[in-house]
Design a protein around this motif. Structure first.
Motif, short mmCIF file in Angstrom:
data_model
loop_
_atom_site.label_atom_id
_atom_site.label_comp_id
_atom_site.label_asym_id
_atom_site.label_seq_id
_atom_site.Cartn_x
_atom_site.Cartn_y
_atom_site.Cartn_z
N TYR A 152 33.18 33.06 44.01
CA TYR A 152 32.55 32.56 42.79
C TYR A 152 33.59 31.93 41.86
O TYR A 152 34.79 32.17 41.98
CB TYR A 152 31.82 33.70 42.07
N SER A 153 33.09 31.15 40.93
CA SER A 153 33.97 30.43 40.00
C SER A 153 34.73 31.35 39.07
O SER A 153 35.72 30.94 38.47
CB SER A 153 33.14 29.43 39.17
N ASN A 154 34.30 32.61 38.94
CA ASN A 154 35.04 33.58 38.11
C ASN A 154 36.06 34.36 38.93
O ASN A 154 36.53 35.42 38.52
CB ASN A 154 34.06 34.54 37.43
N ASN A 155 36.41 33.83 40.14
CA ASN A 155 37.45 34.41 41.01
C ASN A 155 37.04 35.71 41.68
O ASN A 155 37.90 36.47 42.13
CB ASN A 155 38.77 34.61 40.25
N VAL A 156 35.77 35.99 41.75
CA VAL A 156 35.27 37.17 42.47
C VAL A 156 34.94 36.77 43.91
O VAL A 156 34.31 35.73 44.15
CB VAL A 156 34.03 37.75 41.78
N ILE A 157 35.38 37.57 44.86
CA ILE A 157 35.03 37.39 46.27
C ILE A 157 34.06 38.51 46.65
O ILE A 157 34.38 39.69 46.51
CB ILE A 157 36.28 37.46 47.17
N ARG A 166 25.10 49.21 55.29
CA ARG A 166 26.40 49.01 54.66
C ARG A 166 26.22 48.55 53.21
O ARG A 166 25.29 47.81 52.88
CB ARG A 166 27.20 47.95 55.41
N SER A 167 27.14 48.99 52.36
CA SER A 167 27.12 48.56 50.96
C SER A 167 27.93 47.27 50.81
O SER A 167 28.87 47.02 51.56
CB SER A 167 27.71 49.64 50.05
N SER A 168 27.57 46.47 49.83
CA SER A 168 28.33 45.26 49.54
C SER A 168 29.67 45.63 48.92
O SER A 168 29.86 46.74 48.41
CB SER A 168 27.54 44.34 48.62
N ASP A 169 30.60 44.70 48.96
CA ASP A 169 31.95 44.95 48.44
C ASP A 169 32.41 43.70 47.73
O ASP A 169 31.94 42.58 48.00
CB ASP A 169 32.88 45.29 49.61
N GLN A 170 33.34 43.86 46.80
CA GLN A 170 33.90 42.69 46.15
C GLN A 170 35.33 42.96 45.71
O GLN A 170 35.71 44.10 45.44
CB GLN A 170 33.06 42.24 44.95
N ILE A 171 36.12 41.89 45.67
CA ILE A 171 37.48 41.93 45.16
C ILE A 171 37.66 40.71 44.27
O ILE A 171 36.77 39.85 44.19
CB ILE A 171 38.53 41.93 46.29
N THR A 172 38.81 40.61 43.60
CA THR A 172 39.09 39.44 42.78
C THR A 172 40.35 38.74 43.30
O THR A 172 41.19 39.37 43.96
CB THR A 172 39.30 39.79 41.30
N ILE A 173 40.47 37.48 42.99
CA ILE A 173 41.65 36.71 43.38
C ILE A 173 42.92 37.36 42.82
O ILE A 173 43.95 37.43 43.48
CB ILE A 173 41.55 35.26 42.88
N GLY A 174 42.83 37.88 41.61
CA GLY A 174 44.00 38.48 40.97
C GLY A 174 44.53 39.71 41.69
O GLY A 174 45.69 40.09 41.50
N GLN A 175 43.71 40.36 42.49
CA GLN A 175 44.16 41.54 43.24
C GLN A 175 44.99 41.17 44.46
O GLN A 175 45.73 42.00 44.99
CB GLN A 175 42.95 42.37 43.68
#
Length: 224
Positions: A152-157, A166-175
């Motif tokens: 996403y444009s807010n840097n969330v993957i 299975r549960s969804s997961d997310q990380i950020t570009i900054g990590q």
């Protein structure tokens, strides 16, 4: 293609919470913000924020910025740094600094260097939109599971498994510390975990597109 320019303005840590003022509105009309901000960024939609960062002994702001499509975008925010404490987030667009329009990295550096005590930022926080999306496989519990992964444009993957178990997961570009590549596989390496993603040969977004995406955000990309 997005411009590949990025600078890091600091990674200092400090437990002092800076003085700050945040104003939110539902448009990019800046006329109701601080006196002296006469520019109107009408083409940017989203929430507008004004943030005041008060620095002590020339401490750093704790952000990394880059130029993308003519906009000055926050790529990373240092944990516990001034910017994070003030509410600055990855993906925010900087439009004004200390009352003046600011659209270039060189302008931002000049203004920050000339102001020893405080920095006022006006940010536009656009609504998050999907930049890239792919059908892929993600390594979960030692087996490859089909997922849809989107950036996403807010840097969330965001990873959404096809299986309802299975549960969804997310990380950020900054990590991300780096991305390691092998044939059709990307290992997204962070400080405390690694996410392994494998693209199929029929992926909508080619492998090279994902490589360019991470490089444009100043992520180290290496081939295994």
């Amino acid at each position: 293609m997005l411009a590949r320019v990025s600078r890091v303005f600091g990674t200092a840590y400090d437990t002092h919470v800076p003085e700050l003022s945040i104003v939110r509105s539902q448009s990019a009309d800046l006329s109701n913000l601080e006196a002296g901000l006469t520019g109107v960024v009408s083409e940017l939609a989203g929430v507008v924020l004004t943030v005041r960062l008060v620095r002590h002994q020339n401490e750093m702001l704790g952000i990394s910025v880059g130029m993308r499509c003519g906009e000055l975008v926050v790529n990373r925010v240092t944990p516990l740094g001034l910017a994070e404490k003030a509410g600055v987030e990855e993906g925010d667009i900087i439009t004004h600094v200390n009352g003046a329009e600011c659209w270039r990295i060189e302008e931002l550096k000049t203004v920050i260097a000339s102001c020893a005590c405080s920095t006022d930022l006006v940010l536009c926080r656009p609504e998050a939109t999907i930049l890239l999306s792919n059908e892929a496989e993600m390594l979960l519990d030692r087996s490859w599971e089909p997922v849809t992964w989107s950036v996403y444009s807010n840097n969330v993957i965001h990873f959404v498994p096809k299986s309802g178990c299975r549960s969804s997961d997310q990380i950020t570009i900054g990590q991300l510390q780096r991305v390691e590549l092998s044939e059709h596989t990307l290992d997204l390496i962070m400080a405390h975990r690694t996410v392994n993603v494998r693209l199929g040969c029929m992926s909508k977004a080619p492998f090279s597109v994902w490589v360019d995406f991470f490089r444009e955000r100043d992520i180290i990309v290496t081939w295994d």
